[in-house]
Design an enzyme around this catalytic site. Structure first.
Site, PDB file in Angstrom:
ATOM      1  N   LYS A 185       1.027  -1.323   0.059  1.00  0.00           N
ATOM      2  CA  LYS A 185      -0.049  -0.022   0.061  1.00  0.00           C
ATOM      3  C   LYS A 185       0.766   1.147  -0.090  1.00  0.00           C
ATOM      4  CE  LYS A 185      -1.396   2.880   2.360  1.00  0.00           C
ATOM      5  NZ  LYS A 185      -1.068   4.319   2.246  1.00  0.00           N
ATOM      6  N   GLU A 259       8.260   1.036  11.914  1.00  0.00           N
ATOM      7  CA  GLU A 259       9.500   2.104  11.517  1.00  0.00           C
ATOM      8  C   GLU A 259       8.907   3.465  11.713  1.00  0.00           C
ATOM      9  OE1 GLU A 259      11.596   4.871  10.618  1.00  0.00           O
ATOM     10  OE2 GLU A 259      11.736   4.161   8.728  1.00  0.00           O
ATOM     11  N   CYS A 293      13.153  10.436   8.537  1.00  0.00           N
ATOM     12  CA  CYS A 293      13.005  10.152  10.172  1.00  0.00           C
ATOM     13  C   CYS A 293      13.970  10.132  10.999  1.00  0.00           C
ATOM     14  CB  CYS A 293      12.147   8.600  10.030  1.00  0.00           C
ATOM     15  SG  CYS A 293      13.039   7.637   9.053  1.00  0.00           S
ATOM     16  N   GLU A 392       8.748  16.086  16.202  1.00  0.00           N
ATOM     17  CA  GLU A 392       9.624  15.949  14.880  1.00  0.00           C
ATOM     18  C   GLU A 392       8.748  16.947  13.824  1.00  0.00           C
ATOM     19  OE1 GLU A 392      10.457  12.155  11.950  1.00  0.00           O
ATOM     20  OE2 GLU A 392       8.509  12.085  12.694  1.00  0.00           O
TER      21      GLU A 392
END
Length: 491
Positions: A185, A259, A293, A392
């Protein structure tokens, strides 16, 4: 249907790749892909419904339960993975440019992460199959035991938009090597490039249903996580989404690897060679316009050299070339979408309203009339308790935080909900390695930061569960089975 046969300015993906065929969607929903640097439409991609996801999962289930893939040997899978790698390689130039247009990734980086990396992963896991036994016999007190590693089954792989080919292949390559089947996906933002994998898979001879690709928004994606015929979910994305996926997989007793996000720290020691630090900060803090990330957005600087380091980081940012990611000279491209640009600008405003000092950047570049660009930005005098140091940003916004000594630096680095990346910079490598051992994070670089595909990658704390890449990356796609036999059978 190949990328080379359609206009470079209009790419339409109106079907899904299910059971080895291009299938019409069971929904009329589409996603308009806008080029990040020009704000012009590239093309459209069909968006799947729960019914499309269901068709893909059932195809994957049939392929492993009744098709040739479920009976394939390690040697057969190794051969297919190598053909898959070659087929992707042949499509590489188109893929690299397309991803840069979709998400703003500088093309030199796209070459590494949307071509070379995915191809290397396929070949690495093919080599793994050539050199590792999936069934071993051992003597036991009662006789003998055959220990087998069998595929976990149907894998739902959910990939993000920032490194679409690489992070999808982090899942697809080890899953296929293990003998699993996959429903991929991709993110709608980078759905166009995802179907290159389908074209390569067809050319490589993957049997029908082994790899299925359906782009979808959140609701249909949730149906993949919850589908009763799925055995494992492999997800890369935000921590918030990862919590929901992890909770659902826990409820269903379903395996998952996650993750997730990061807020990594770069510890700059008082004996640092500033030239070494500046040579490595690009990959450590600015890869993919900091839409990464592992971005080390917290620069921890010793008080004794604080002003020098602030000035050095700010100077590096001012020297970055902001521009179209298709230009090989560009070092900072645009944000992937207007929505994401607004998010990054929102964090910059948070910094401006805090006690921190804006050193450079802080706005959209005046010389870019189109595209979702933002200046690389540095804030000084930041406390590790500030919102800008805790959350973040996923954009080129750095905070420089002072510390007293090595112990204080480690304390600040570990004072985070995240633990994905990080780095230590020192003229004394042994000292830096000692500090790195104390930082609670999944990966740490010493005087550079570049992810090693031959080593495990993943996070601690809110940065995720499990590991991808390296030989360890295939383990979560296996189930272990013990078959108790006679001693003579295993001798």
């Amino acid at each position: 249907m190949t990328l080379t046969s359609i206009s470079p300015t209009q790419i339409d993906r109106d079907r899904f790749f299910i059971n080895g065929e291009w299938k019409l969607p069971q929904s009329a929903d589409t996603y308009r892909t806008i080029e990040a640097a020009t704000e012009q439409q590239i093309g459209t991609a069909a968006l799947g419904s729960a019914a499309d996801i269901d068709a893909a999962v059932r195809a994957a289930r049939a392929a492993i339960d009744n098709g040739p893939w479920g009976k394939s040997t390690a040697a057969e899978r190794s051969e297919v993975l190598r053909k898959f790698a070659t087929a992707l390689e042949l499509r590489g130039a188109d893929t690299v440019a397309l991803v840069s247009r979709e998400n703003g990734m500088p093309i030199t980086l796209s070459q590494a992460f949307n071509l070379q990396g995915p191809v290397a992963l396929l070949r690495m896991y093919a080599d793994y199959l050539d050199h590792n036994l999936l069934e071993v016999g051992m003597l036991s007190d009662l006789g003998g035991t055959l220990v087998r590693r069998e595929p976990v089954g149907v894998v739902g792989a959910i990939a993000p938009w920032n490194y679409p080919q690489m992070l999808a292949m982090f899942k697809v390559a080890p899953a296929l090597a293990a003998g699993c089947t996959v429903v991929l996906k991709p993110s709608p933002e980078t759905a166009l490039d995802a179907y290159v994998m389908a074209e390569a898979a067809l050319e490589a001879g993957l049997p029908p249903g082994v790899l299925n690709i359906v782009a979808a928004e959140r609701e249909a994606s949730a149906s993949l996580v919850e589908h009763p015929l799925v055995d494992k979910i492999a997800f890369t994305g935000s921590t918030a989404a990862g919590r929901l996926i992890g909770a659902k997989c826990g409820e269903l007793i379903r395996r998952c690897t996650l993750e997730l996000g990061g807020k990594s720290a770069a510890i700059v020691c008082d004996d640092v060679d500033i030239d070494v630090f500046l040579a490595g900060i690009d990959h450590a803090a600015f890869d993919n316009n900091s839409q990464t990330c592992t971005t080390q957005s917290r620069i921890l600087a010793p008080r004794s050299r604080y002003d020098e380091i602030v000035d050095a980081v700010a100077g590096f940012c001012r020297d970055m070339k902001i521009g179209n990611p298709l230009d090989p000279e560009t070092t900072c491209g645009p944000m992937a979408t207007q929505t994401h640009l607004n998010r990054v600008l929102g964090y910059i405003e948070i910094g401006k309203k805090s006690d921190a000092r804006l050193v450079t950047g802080g706005q959209r570049p005046a010389d870019q009339s189109r595209g979702w660009f933002v200046e690389p930005t540095v804030f000084a005098n930041v406390s590790n308790e500030d919102q800008l140091a805790r959350e973040e940003v996923f954009g080129p916004v750095l905070t420089v935080i002072p510390y007293d000594d090595d112990d204080d630096a480690v304390r600040i680095a570990n004072d985070s909900n995240y633990g994905l990346g990080g780095s230590v910079w020192s003229s004394d490598e042994a000292r830096a390695v000692d500090i790195a051992r104390r930082v609670r994070t999944g990966t740490v670089g010493v005087n550079y930061y570049v992810v090693d595909l031959n080593a495990p990658f993943g996070g601690m704390k809110d940065s995720g569960l499990g590991r991808e890449s390296g030989p360890q990356g295939i383990e979560s796609y296996f189930e272990y089975k013990s078959i108790y036999t006679s001693a003579d059978f295993v001798r």
